[in-house]
Design a protein around this motif. Structure first.
Motif, PDB file in Angstrom:
ATOM      1  N   LEU A  39       0.838  -1.197   0.000  1.00 44.74           N
ATOM      2  CA  LEU A  39       0.000   0.000   0.000  1.00 44.74           C
ATOM      3  C   LEU A  39       0.875   1.250   0.000  1.00 44.74           C
ATOM      4  O   LEU A  39       0.608   2.212  -0.744  1.00 44.74           O
ATOM      5  CB  LEU A  39      -0.916   0.002   1.227  1.00 44.74           C
ATOM      6  CG  LEU A  39      -1.934   1.133   1.297  1.00 44.74           C
ATOM      7  CD1 LEU A  39      -2.997   0.967   0.222  1.00 44.74           C
ATOM      8  CD2 LEU A  39      -2.592   1.185   2.677  1.00 44.74           C
ATOM      9  N   ALA A  43       1.183   4.456  -2.823  1.00 49.18           N
ATOM     10  CA  ALA A  43       1.111   5.878  -2.470  1.00 49.18           C
ATOM     11  C   ALA A  43       2.324   6.659  -2.954  1.00 49.18           C
ATOM     12  O   ALA A  43       2.345   7.891  -2.843  1.00 49.18           O
ATOM     13  CB  ALA A  43       0.953   6.038  -0.963  1.00 49.18           C
ATOM     14  N   ILE A  48      -1.783   8.015  -8.530  1.00 46.04           N
ATOM     15  CA  ILE A  48      -2.678   7.405  -7.545  1.00 46.04           C
ATOM     16  C   ILE A  48      -2.981   8.409  -6.439  1.00 46.04           C
ATOM     17  O   ILE A  48      -2.065   9.018  -5.871  1.00 46.04           O
ATOM     18  CB  ILE A  48      -2.059   6.115  -6.968  1.00 46.04           C
ATOM     19  CG1 ILE A  48      -1.824   5.102  -8.093  1.00 46.04           C
ATOM     20  CG2 ILE A  48      -2.957   5.518  -5.892  1.00 46.04           C
ATOM     21  CD1 ILE A  48      -1.171   3.803  -7.644  1.00 46.04           C
ATOM     22  N   SER A  49      -4.256   8.580  -6.130  1.00 43.57           N
ATOM     23  CA  SER A  49      -4.683   9.543  -5.117  1.00 43.57           C
ATOM     24  C   SER A  49      -4.436   8.981  -3.720  1.00 43.57           C
ATOM     25  O   SER A  49      -4.962   7.923  -3.360  1.00 43.57           O
ATOM     26  CB  SER A  49      -6.171   9.869  -5.294  1.00 43.57           C
ATOM     27  OG  SER A  49      -6.621  10.736  -4.281  1.00 43.57           O
ATOM     28  N   SER A  50      -3.635   9.701  -2.933  1.00 44.24           N
ATOM     29  CA  SER A  50      -3.328   9.246  -1.575  1.00 44.24           C
ATOM     30  C   SER A  50      -3.168  10.451  -0.657  1.00 44.24           C
ATOM     31  O   SER A  50      -2.920  11.576  -1.116  1.00 44.24           O
ATOM     32  CB  SER A  50      -2.048   8.402  -1.563  1.00 44.24           C
ATOM     33  OG  SER A  50      -0.939   9.173  -1.986  1.00 44.24           O
ATOM     34  N   GLY A  65      -0.499  13.062  -1.155  1.00 34.62           N
ATOM     35  CA  GLY A  65       0.592  12.317  -1.749  1.00 34.62           C
ATOM     36  C   GLY A  65       0.955  12.851  -3.123  1.00 34.62           C
ATOM     37  O   GLY A  65       0.367  13.828  -3.600  1.00 34.62           O
ATOM     38  N   PRO A  66       1.931  12.256  -3.800  1.00 29.24           N
ATOM     39  CA  PRO A  66       2.590  10.991  -3.446  1.00 29.24           C
ATOM     40  C   PRO A  66       3.633  11.159  -2.347  1.00 29.24           C
ATOM     41  O   PRO A  66       4.047  12.276  -2.037  1.00 29.24           O
ATOM     42  CB  PRO A  66       3.248  10.576  -4.763  1.00 29.24           C
ATOM     43  CG  PRO A  66       3.500  11.870  -5.482  1.00 29.24           C
ATOM     44  CD  PRO A  66       2.365  12.769  -5.123  1.00 29.24           C
ATOM     45  N   VAL A  82      -5.295   5.441   0.696  1.00 29.39           N
ATOM     46  CA  VAL A  82      -5.062   5.358  -0.744  1.00 29.39           C
ATOM     47  C   VAL A  82      -6.387   5.033  -1.433  1.00 29.39           C
ATOM     48  O   VAL A  82      -7.040   4.036  -1.112  1.00 29.39           O
ATOM     49  CB  VAL A  82      -4.008   4.287  -1.080  1.00 29.39           C
ATOM     50  CG1 VAL A  82      -3.749   4.263  -2.582  1.00 29.39           C
ATOM     51  CG2 VAL A  82      -2.710   4.550  -0.323  1.00 29.39           C
ATOM     52  N   VAL A  85      -7.781   1.661  -4.925  1.00 30.82           N
ATOM     53  CA  VAL A  85      -6.771   0.601  -4.941  1.00 30.82           C
ATOM     54  C   VAL A  85      -7.165  -0.493  -5.926  1.00 30.82           C
ATOM     55  O   VAL A  85      -6.310  -1.120  -6.565  1.00 30.82           O
ATOM     56  CB  VAL A  85      -6.571   0.037  -3.523  1.00 30.82           C
ATOM     57  CG1 VAL A  85      -5.720  -1.227  -3.542  1.00 30.82           C
ATOM     58  CG2 VAL A  85      -5.921   1.090  -2.630  1.00 30.82           C
ATOM     59  N   SER A 113      -6.682   1.850   3.958  1.00 29.13           N
ATOM     60  CA  SER A 113      -5.943   2.685   4.884  1.00 29.13           C
ATOM     61  C   SER A 113      -5.037   1.843   5.770  1.00 29.13           C
ATOM     62  O   SER A 113      -5.390   0.723   6.169  1.00 29.13           O
ATOM     63  CB  SER A 113      -6.893   3.514   5.757  1.00 29.13           C
ATOM     64  OG  SER A 113      -7.552   2.691   6.693  1.00 29.13           O
TER      65      SER A 113
END
Length: 376
Positions: A39, A43, A48-50, A65-66, A82, A85, A113
């Motif tokens: 995970l 991130a 990728i949205s984190s 993030g990232p 995150v 996924v 999470s």
């Protein structure tokens, strides 16, 4: 495989969009589909949205993030979240599949999470349905009743609310599920290093529907009907109640005309909020090549998170995929259902579908766009 232990139809009748509920051991012998380090690796990726939420006294700092390193956050009081996924980590898809007793158009994403002790995001209210699945570790969850909850700090745009009186106060253990409908305040507190999985379902708002409908009417040069009446108010400065209702009835009429809303609705409901992991090949595939590969037992699969929808009683033969319309000719309803419902087409189903010229062309197009891919 992830198999729910509760009666899903009874759940829909008794709790869905009605009341929160704890579903103890909803998964027997639950196994985390992703590890904490995997995970953390997701991130690190730009697309990728984190975010990390750090707990400070009675406040929560959010860092987007990232992320390249996590050492600065210490061993307590923070949580990594995150989004989507299931788009990027195929091994998480079976967990999503367990909740396909609800329609795909409602499904938003799988958020995962990782939380350290005392980590959390604070008391908040969501505008969507969520199933919170506990993996490794333990987290204490409190859920309050619906009501006029004050936004924390007086910020009307914040999802955070002031503390509330709980109607549910529970420690979730591995395999437990907490379901929370929209509008119920809730707050999680991590007791030990924990992995949690949030499967969200949402529906479009009035704002979204009206915006998309207006755009659709403009694009199609339709919706020109204007209000008319046979009588007028005697007071020149007033808009009568009858006329107010008559003007708004113009919008209501659109809801009775499928040709005005079906295309808009299919495109809207098949869109994703989060970026997809497009899987384009180096070279485009032809129909003949695809047929040969399927004959050699290749399967045709969707990328994670892709929505393939059909509209009941649609006036046209078509599918809606990722916000686009895909017309089809000479296709049976059974074939449409198979395409919309099936995540992975085995070689037998794929062979049958490819025998239809329209479907063959569609699958070739989707593979070359990177929305479907071939696997063994």
């Amino acid at each position: 495989m992830y198999q729910l232990t509760f009666d899903t139809q009874a759940f829909i009748k008794q709790h869905w969009q009605q009341t929160p509920v704890v579903l103890t051991q909803a998964f027997a012998d639950f196994v985390d589909p992703i590890a904490a380090d995997e995970l953390a690796g997701l991130a690190c990726e730009e697309e990728i949205s984190s975010r990390i939420v750090v707990t400070k006294d009675n406040q929560w700092d959010v860092i987007q993030g990232p992320f390249e390193d996590y050492d600065a956050y210490g061993e307590t009081k923070w949580q990594l979240l995150v989004q989507a996924v299931n788009h990027w980590y195929p091994d998480s898809q079976p967990l999503v599949d367990a909740f396909r007793f609800l329609p795909d158009w409602r499904f938003d994403d799988l958020m995962v999470s990782f939380a350290t002790p005392e980590g959390g995001v604070g008391p908040h209210i969501d505008n969507y349905d969520v199933f919170i699945i506990q993996g490794e570790g333990e987290r204490r969850w409190k859920v309050g009743d619906k009501g006029n909850h004050q936004r924390r700090g007086g910020d009307a745009t914040s999802p955070l609310v002031d503390d509330f009186e709980p109607i549910i106060d529970v420690v979730l253990k591995k395999g437990d599920v907490l379901y929370i409908p929209p509008g119920y305040p809730h707050c999680g507190e991590t007791l030990s290093l924990a992995l949690s999985y949030s499967i969200g379902f949402r529906a479009p708002s009035q704002q979204e529907l009206l915006t998309q409908l207006a755009d659709s009417l403009i694009d199609n040069n339709s919706g020109h009907k204007r209000f008319t009446s046979k009588s007028e108010a005697t007071d020149p400065g007033v808009v009568s109640q009858t006329q107010q209702q008559g003007i708004m009835q113009l919008l209501a009429e659109l809801a009775t005309q499928p040709e005005k809303y079906q295309t808009m609705l299919g495109k809207l409901l098949s869109q994703n909020r989060f970026e997809l992991d497009i899987c384009e090949g180096e070279e485009p595939v032809t129909l003949e090549e695809l047929q040969e590969m399927v004959q050699d037992n290749a399967i045709i699969a969707r990328i994670g998170g892709l929505k393939v929808l059909r509209l009941e009683n649609d006036q046209q033969c078509r599918l809606f995929i990722n916000g686009e319309v895909y017309p089809l000719e000479d296709v049976t309803e059974a074939q449409l259902i198979l395409l919309a419902n099936t995540m992975t087409l085995d070689s037998e189903n794929a062979t049958d579908l490819l025998a239809n010229a329209s479907i063959g062309q569609l699958l070739v197009e989707l593979i070359n766009q990177g929305l479907y891919y071939l696997a063994e």
